[in-house]
Design a protein around this motif. Structure first.
Motif, PDB file in Angstrom:
ATOM      1  N   THR A 281      -9.748  16.405 -16.553  1.00 49.02           N
ATOM      2  CA  THR A 281      -9.109  17.246 -15.717  1.00 49.02           C
ATOM      3  C   THR A 281      -8.889  16.791 -14.368  1.00 49.02           C
ATOM      4  N   VAL A 282      -7.585  16.547 -14.283  1.00 43.94           N
ATOM      5  CA  VAL A 282      -7.000  15.969 -13.094  1.00 43.94           C
ATOM      6  C   VAL A 282      -6.563  17.110 -12.172  1.00 43.94           C
ATOM      7  N   SER A 283      -6.827  17.651 -11.026  1.00 45.61           N
ATOM      8  CA  SER A 283      -6.340  18.606 -10.234  1.00 45.61           C
ATOM      9  C   SER A 283      -5.735  17.909  -9.049  1.00 45.61           C
ATOM     10  N   HIS A 284      -4.416  18.408  -8.834  1.00 49.43           N
ATOM     11  CA  HIS A 284      -3.900  17.771  -7.512  1.00 49.43           C
ATOM     12  C   HIS A 284      -3.472  19.119  -6.892  1.00 49.43           C
ATOM     13  N   ASP A 285      -4.021  19.381  -5.668  1.00 49.39           N
ATOM     14  CA  ASP A 285      -3.702  20.619  -5.157  1.00 49.39           C
ATOM     15  C   ASP A 285      -3.511  20.373  -3.488  1.00 49.39           C
TER      16      ASP A 285
ATOM     17  N   VAL B 229       0.922  -1.309  -0.146  1.00 46.87           N
ATOM     18  CA  VAL B 229      -0.045   0.108   0.217  1.00 46.87           C
ATOM     19  C   VAL B 229       0.917   1.209   0.049  1.00 46.87           C
ATOM     20  N   GLU B 230       0.985   2.102  -1.185  1.00 45.25           N
ATOM     21  CA  GLU B 230       1.762   2.891  -1.331  1.00 45.25           C
ATOM     22  C   GLU B 230       1.124   4.506  -0.831  1.00 45.25           C
ATOM     23  N   LEU B 231      -0.105   4.698  -1.294  1.00 45.78           N
ATOM     24  CA  LEU B 231      -0.890   5.889  -1.005  1.00 45.78           C
ATOM     25  C   LEU B 231      -2.147   5.389  -0.384  1.00 45.78           C
ATOM     26  N   VAL B 232      -2.435   6.290   0.649  1.00 41.97           N
ATOM     27  CA  VAL B 232      -3.878   6.415   1.199  1.00 41.97           C
ATOM     28  C   VAL B 232      -4.506   7.548   1.234  1.00 41.97           C
ATOM     29  N   GLY B 233      -5.875   7.512   1.491  1.00 50.55           N
ATOM     30  CA  GLY B 233      -6.722   8.792   1.986  1.00 50.55           C
ATOM     31  C   GLY B 233      -8.251   8.287   2.068  1.00 50.55           C
ATOM     32  N   GLU B 234      -8.824   9.365   1.685  1.00 59.26           N
ATOM     33  CA  GLU B 234     -10.386   9.445   1.986  1.00 59.26           C
ATOM     34  C   GLU B 234     -11.101   9.870   0.603  1.00 59.26           C
ATOM     35  N   VAL B 235     -12.183   9.156   0.433  1.00 60.25           N
ATOM     36  CA  VAL B 235     -13.129   9.538  -0.531  1.00 60.25           C
ATOM     37  C   VAL B 235     -13.912  10.967   0.045  1.00 60.25           C
ATOM     38  N   VAL B 236     -13.648  12.112  -0.491  1.00 63.41           N
ATOM     39  CA  VAL B 236     -14.535  13.377  -0.308  1.00 63.41           C
ATOM     40  C   VAL B 236     -15.613  13.358  -1.201  1.00 63.41           C
ATOM     41  N   GLU B 237     -15.774  13.238  -2.255  1.00 58.51           N
ATOM     42  CA  GLU B 237     -16.825  13.356  -2.990  1.00 58.51           C
ATOM     43  C   GLU B 237     -17.108  12.426  -4.182  1.00 58.51           C
TER      44      GLU B 237
ATOM     45  N   PRO C  87      -1.990  14.616   9.480  1.00 52.45           N
ATOM     46  CA  PRO C  87      -2.937  15.333   8.680  1.00 52.45           C
ATOM     47  C   PRO C  87      -2.304  16.456   7.889  1.00 52.45           C
ATOM     48  N   ASP C  88      -1.277  17.010   7.928  1.00 52.68           N
ATOM     49  CA  ASP C  88      -0.505  17.936   7.179  1.00 52.68           C
ATOM     50  C   ASP C  88       0.231  17.085   5.748  1.00 52.68           C
ATOM     51  N   ALA C  89       0.219  15.935   6.018  1.00 50.93           N
ATOM     52  CA  ALA C  89       0.892  15.011   4.672  1.00 50.93           C
ATOM     53  C   ALA C  89      -0.194  14.990   3.628  1.00 50.93           C
ATOM     54  N   TYR C  90      -1.439  15.356   3.895  1.00 54.55           N
ATOM     55  CA  TYR C  90      -2.480  14.994   2.663  1.00 54.55           C
ATOM     56  C   TYR C  90      -2.707  16.015   1.814  1.00 54.55           C
ATOM     57  N   SER C  91      -2.771  15.726   0.687  1.00 52.26           N
ATOM     58  CA  SER C  91      -3.316  16.437  -0.442  1.00 52.26           C
ATOM     59  C   SER C  91      -4.631  16.033  -1.060  1.00 52.26           C
ATOM     60  N   ARG C  92      -4.977  16.890  -2.034  1.00 55.84           N
ATOM     61  CA  ARG C  92      -6.355  16.588  -2.745  1.00 55.84           C
ATOM     62  C   ARG C  92      -6.343  16.518  -4.153  1.00 55.84           C
ATOM     63  N   VAL C  93      -6.961  15.436  -4.654  1.00 56.61           N
ATOM     64  CA  VAL C  93      -6.849  15.185  -6.079  1.00 56.61           C
ATOM     65  C   VAL C  93      -8.370  15.019  -6.486  1.00 56.61           C
TER      66      VAL C  93
ATOM     67  N   VAL D  40     -13.234  13.087  -5.912  1.00 56.02           N
ATOM     68  CA  VAL D  40     -12.423  13.964  -5.326  1.00 56.02           C
ATOM     69  C   VAL D  40     -12.020  12.984  -3.991  1.00 56.02           C
ATOM     70  N   ILE D  41     -10.718  12.939  -3.945  1.00 52.38           N
ATOM     71  CA  ILE D  41      -9.911  12.081  -2.881  1.00 52.38           C
ATOM     72  C   ILE D  41      -8.997  13.060  -2.186  1.00 52.38           C
ATOM     73  N   THR D  42      -8.576  12.651  -0.896  1.00 52.33           N
ATOM     74  CA  THR D  42      -7.381  13.124  -0.501  1.00 52.33           C
ATOM     75  C   THR D  42      -6.299  11.846  -0.556  1.00 52.33           C
ATOM     76  N   TRP D  43      -5.018  12.397  -0.345  1.00 50.88           N
ATOM     77  CA  TRP D  43      -3.861  11.668  -1.046  1.00 50.88           C
ATOM     78  C   TRP D  43      -2.731  11.905  -0.033  1.00 50.88           C
ATOM     79  N   ALA D  44      -1.966  10.770   0.336  1.00 48.94           N
ATOM     80  CA  ALA D  44      -0.993  10.890   1.191  1.00 48.94           C
ATOM     81  C   ALA D  44      -0.311   9.527   0.908  1.00 48.94           C
ATOM     82  N   ASN D  45       1.365   9.755   1.346  1.00 48.52           N
ATOM     83  CA  ASN D  45       2.118   8.485   1.481  1.00 48.52           C
ATOM     84  C   ASN D  45       1.387   7.678   2.485  1.00 48.52           C
TER      85      ASN D  45
END
Length: 154
Positions: free
Chosen positions: A108-112, A60-68, A88-94, A76-81
């Motif tokens: 369109t893929v937005s990673h912010d 398992v390389e990345l983890v996150g949560e389904v936002v929408e 919590p500061d390690a998470y970004s959003r895709v 829309v998902i959150t994204w972290a190693n």
């Protein structure tokens, strides 16, 4: 002190349907064919997702949560190693926006919310172009690219 963030936006046109693009992102058996990883979740808001290496180790390389999720047009998902899952500061959003566009799809893929200068930001900048190119090849020809390929020595 506020952390400095950076974002990336990638737009890809794919000769496919919104349904097929959404499925390629969310169905593990399809994602492994162009990404080398499986995206594993039930894709309901609030659910966890994992980015699992499609090899014998099944890391398992990345983890996150389904936002929408609004199949087949938005995810829309959150994204972290995985190693930083507790921070919590390690998470970004895709955000994946999938828009029918004549006889094709505009993805369109937005990673912010990426920490500027981080290893994750560097990896994202290099990773998304090859993954999205492979997704396009996979959906248009049935064959993804080698996303683990390295530049040839001169």
């Amino acid at each position: 002190m506020t952390r400095e963030t950076i974002s990336f936006v990638y737009v890809t046109y794919i000769a496919s349907t919104a349904e097929k693009v959404f499925e390629a992102i969310t169905r593990p058996e399809l994602a492994r064919r162009y990404w080398g990883h499986e995206n594993v979740s039930d894709w309901k808001p609030g659910s966890k997702w994992e980015h699992v290496r499609a090899n014998d180790e099944r890391t398992v390389e990345l983890v996150g949560e389904v936002v929408e999720t609004s199949p087949p047009t938005r995810l829309v998902i959150t994204w972290a190693n995985a190693s930083q899952a507790a921070d919590p500061d390690a998470y970004s959003r895709v955000t994946f926006d999938i828009e029918p566009y004549d006889d094709m799809v505009r993805l369109t893929v937005s990673h912010d919310e990426l920490q500027a200068g981080s290893g994750m930001a560097n990896g994202v900048q290099k990773g998304w172009p090859v993954v999205l190119s492979s997704l396009k090849s996979f959906l248009e020809t049935g064959r993804g690219l080698d996303v683990f390929a390295k530049p040839k020595a001169a």
